[in-house]
Design a protein around this motif. Structure first.
Motif, PDB file in Angstrom:
ATOM      1  N   GLU A   1      -9.061 152.216  25.782  1.00  0.00           N
ATOM      2  CA  GLU A   1      -9.293 152.115  26.982  1.00  0.00           C
ATOM      3  C   GLU A   1      -7.728 152.305  27.522  1.00  0.00           C
ATOM      4  O   GLU A   1      -7.910 152.915  28.654  1.00  0.00           O
ATOM      5  N   ALA A   2      -6.891 151.757  27.028  1.00  0.00           N
ATOM      6  CA  ALA A   2      -5.508 152.088  27.714  1.00  0.00           C
ATOM      7  C   ALA A   2      -5.212 153.720  27.578  1.00  0.00           C
ATOM      8  O   ALA A   2      -4.440 154.034  28.565  1.00  0.00           O
ATOM      9  N   TRP A   3      -5.463 154.319  26.637  1.00  0.00           N
ATOM     10  CA  TRP A   3      -5.314 155.758  26.703  1.00  0.00           C
ATOM     11  C   TRP A   3      -6.065 156.439  27.537  1.00  0.00           C
ATOM     12  O   TRP A   3      -5.571 157.542  28.504  1.00  0.00           O
ATOM     13  N   ARG A   4      -7.410 156.082  27.866  1.00  0.00           N
ATOM     14  CA  ARG A   4      -8.085 156.624  28.942  1.00  0.00           C
ATOM     15  C   ARG A   4      -7.578 156.334  30.180  1.00  0.00           C
ATOM     16  O   ARG A   4      -7.455 157.294  31.111  1.00  0.00           O
ATOM     17  N   ARG A   5      -7.058 155.150  30.542  1.00  0.00           N
ATOM     18  CA  ARG A   5      -6.511 154.979  31.803  1.00  0.00           C
ATOM     19  C   ARG A   5      -5.304 155.438  31.679  1.00  0.00           C
ATOM     20  O   ARG A   5      -5.042 156.191  32.940  1.00  0.00           O
ATOM     21  N   LEU A   6      -4.366 155.770  30.951  1.00  0.00           N
ATOM     22  CA  LEU A   6      -3.167 156.648  31.045  1.00  0.00           C
ATOM     23  C   LEU A   6      -3.627 157.976  31.365  1.00  0.00           C
ATOM     24  O   LEU A   6      -2.787 158.596  32.172  1.00  0.00           O
ATOM     25  N   ARG A   7      -4.467 158.558  30.628  1.00  0.00           N
ATOM     26  CA  ARG A   7      -4.901 160.057  30.928  1.00  0.00           C
ATOM     27  C   ARG A   7      -5.310 160.091  32.307  1.00  0.00           C
ATOM     28  O   ARG A   7      -5.137 161.358  33.075  1.00  0.00           O
ATOM     29  N   SER A   8      -6.184 159.359  32.987  1.00  0.00           N
ATOM     30  CA  SER A   8      -6.669 159.643  34.111  1.00  0.00           C
ATOM     31  C   SER A   8      -5.638 159.156  35.247  1.00  0.00           C
ATOM     32  O   SER A   8      -5.586 159.823  36.372  1.00  0.00           O
TER      33      SER A   8
ATOM     34  N   ALA B   1     -10.328 141.429   4.900  1.00  0.00           N
ATOM     35  CA  ALA B   1     -11.860 141.926   4.819  1.00  0.00           C
ATOM     36  C   ALA B   1     -12.859 140.818   5.735  1.00  0.00           C
ATOM     37  O   ALA B   1     -14.098 141.260   5.402  1.00  0.00           O
ATOM     38  N   SER B   2     -12.631 139.998   6.039  1.00  0.00           N
ATOM     39  CA  SER B   2     -13.408 139.157   6.796  1.00  0.00           C
ATOM     40  C   SER B   2     -14.262 139.565   8.097  1.00  0.00           C
ATOM     41  O   SER B   2     -13.610 140.531   8.841  1.00  0.00           O
ATOM     42  N   ASP B   3     -15.314 139.024   8.468  1.00  0.00           N
ATOM     43  CA  ASP B   3     -15.869 139.513   9.730  1.00  0.00           C
ATOM     44  C   ASP B   3     -15.017 139.153  10.944  1.00  0.00           C
ATOM     45  O   ASP B   3     -14.865 140.110  11.794  1.00  0.00           O
ATOM     46  N   ASP B   4     -14.120 138.266  11.081  1.00  0.00           N
ATOM     47  CA  ASP B   4     -13.353 137.748  12.227  1.00  0.00           C
ATOM     48  C   ASP B   4     -12.301 139.106  12.118  1.00  0.00           C
ATOM     49  O   ASP B   4     -12.196 139.422  13.248  1.00  0.00           O
ATOM     50  N   TRP B   5     -11.495 139.426  10.991  1.00  0.00           N
ATOM     51  CA  TRP B   5     -10.693 140.333  10.977  1.00  0.00           C
ATOM     52  C   TRP B   5     -11.164 141.639  11.454  1.00  0.00           C
ATOM     53  O   TRP B   5     -10.457 142.310  12.219  1.00  0.00           O
ATOM     54  N   MET B   6     -12.364 141.810  10.845  1.00  0.00           N
ATOM     55  CA  MET B   6     -12.987 143.363  11.427  1.00  0.00           C
ATOM     56  C   MET B   6     -13.186 143.260  12.806  1.00  0.00           C
ATOM     57  O   MET B   6     -12.984 144.306  13.342  1.00  0.00           O
ATOM     58  N   LEU B   7     -13.925 142.286  13.415  1.00  0.00           N
ATOM     59  CA  LEU B   7     -13.970 142.036  14.875  1.00  0.00           C
ATOM     60  C   LEU B   7     -12.569 142.286  15.577  1.00  0.00           C
ATOM     61  O   LEU B   7     -12.603 142.960  16.519  1.00  0.00           O
ATOM     62  N   GLU B   8     -11.465 141.470  15.212  1.00  0.00           N
ATOM     63  CA  GLU B   8     -10.381 141.705  15.906  1.00  0.00           C
ATOM     64  C   GLU B   8      -9.631 143.042  15.801  1.00  0.00           C
ATOM     65  O   GLU B   8      -9.215 143.616  16.722  1.00  0.00           O
ATOM     66  N   GLN B   9     -10.084 143.881  14.673  1.00  0.00           N
ATOM     67  CA  GLN B   9      -9.602 145.204  14.601  1.00  0.00           C
ATOM     68  C   GLN B   9     -10.335 146.161  15.415  1.00  0.00           C
ATOM     69  O   GLN B   9      -9.762 146.991  16.198  1.00  0.00           O
ATOM     70  N   GLN B  10     -11.607 145.816  15.805  1.00  0.00           N
ATOM     71  CA  GLN B  10     -12.593 146.846  16.510  1.00  0.00           C
ATOM     72  C   GLN B  10     -12.095 146.372  18.090  1.00  0.00           C
ATOM     73  O   GLN B  10     -11.937 147.298  18.813  1.00  0.00           O
ATOM     74  N   LEU B  11     -11.877 145.175  18.447  1.00  0.00           N
ATOM     75  CA  LEU B  11     -11.509 144.929  19.677  1.00  0.00           C
ATOM     76  C   LEU B  11     -10.126 145.620  20.052  1.00  0.00           C
ATOM     77  O   LEU B  11      -9.886 146.009  21.050  1.00  0.00           O
ATOM     78  N   ARG B  12      -9.185 145.465  19.117  1.00  0.00           N
ATOM     79  CA  ARG B  12      -7.964 145.943  19.238  1.00  0.00           C
ATOM     80  C   ARG B  12      -7.837 147.421  19.558  1.00  0.00           C
ATOM     81  O   ARG B  12      -7.431 148.163  20.334  1.00  0.00           O
ATOM     82  N   ALA B  13      -9.009 148.331  18.804  1.00  0.00           N
ATOM     83  CA  ALA B  13      -8.966 149.476  18.527  1.00  0.00           C
ATOM     84  C   ALA B  13      -9.674 150.110  20.130  1.00  0.00           C
ATOM     85  O   ALA B  13      -9.228 150.900  20.849  1.00  0.00           O
ATOM     86  N   GLU B  14     -10.637 149.362  20.540  1.00  0.00           N
ATOM     87  CA  GLU B  14     -11.351 149.473  21.886  1.00  0.00           C
ATOM     88  C   GLU B  14     -10.175 149.321  23.091  1.00  0.00           C
ATOM     89  O   GLU B  14     -10.453 150.059  24.039  1.00  0.00           O
ATOM     90  N   LEU B  15      -9.493 148.329  22.863  1.00  0.00           N
ATOM     91  CA  LEU B  15      -8.534 148.170  24.168  1.00  0.00           C
ATOM     92  C   LEU B  15      -7.333 149.243  23.985  1.00  0.00           C
ATOM     93  O   LEU B  15      -7.013 149.542  25.160  1.00  0.00           O
ATOM     94  N   GLU B  16      -7.212 149.759  22.727  1.00  0.00           N
ATOM     95  CA  GLU B  16      -6.180 150.790  22.718  1.00  0.00           C
ATOM     96  C   GLU B  16      -6.735 151.759  23.437  1.00  0.00           C
ATOM     97  O   GLU B  16      -6.236 152.732  24.061  1.00  0.00           O
TER      98      GLU B  16
END
Length: 147
Positions: free
Chosen positions: A27-34, A10-25
């Motif tokens: 973006e990958a789904w948007r690129r695949l759909r396009s 539940a640390s701030d670093d862990w939450m930031l890492e999870q948010q970055l992973r979700a945003e990357l995923e």
């Protein structure tokens, strides 16, 4: 480094890492759909005379009738094995093992090769027998009630 008294997940670093992973995923789904949205050209139509469709007998007809025919074939094979076991004076346990395995093997083999064609033929025969029997029965009932 986690803060004192807070778990590491539940640390701030862990939450930031999870948010970055979700945003990357995302973006990958948007690129695949396009990429998949690009319209592929259709193949050139062929002449109607060149289109010849063959009927696949295994996909035609009633699945329920085919299942009933397969069950009856497997039950008949199991009955023959049961008769052979009783005639061979096997024990009751061995007879039922042989009967069950014969049923299973016959049911499985009815889905391949020549037996598959036979199942289709038998299912069509059962279908027409039922239709003719129903027709004759309704005709007989209509004339027997009329008089």
């Amino acid at each position: 480094m986690p803060a004192h008294g807070r778990p590491a997940f539940a640390s701030d670093d862990w939450m930031l890492e999870q948010q970055l992973r979700a945003e990357l995923e995302a973006e990958a789904w948007r690129r695949l759909r396009s990429e998949l949205a690009v319209v592929q050209p259709l193949p050139a139509p062929s002449s109607p005379a060149a289109i010849v469709t063959e009927i696949d007998h295994h996909n035609a007809g009633s699945a329920i009738l085919k299942a009933l025919v397969r069950f009856m074939l497997a039950a008949f094979a199991a009955y023959l094995v049961w008769l052979a076991g009783v005639d061979g004076r096997l024990g009751a346990f061995e007879i039922w093992l042989a009967t069950g395995s014969a049923f299973t093997v016959a049911l499985a083999l009815s889905m391949f090769g020549f037996a598959r064609n036979f199942v289709h033929l038998a299912a069509e025969t059962v279908r027409w027998t039922l239709l003719l029997g129903l027709g004759f029965g309704v005709t007989w009932l209509a004339f027997s009630w009329a008089g």
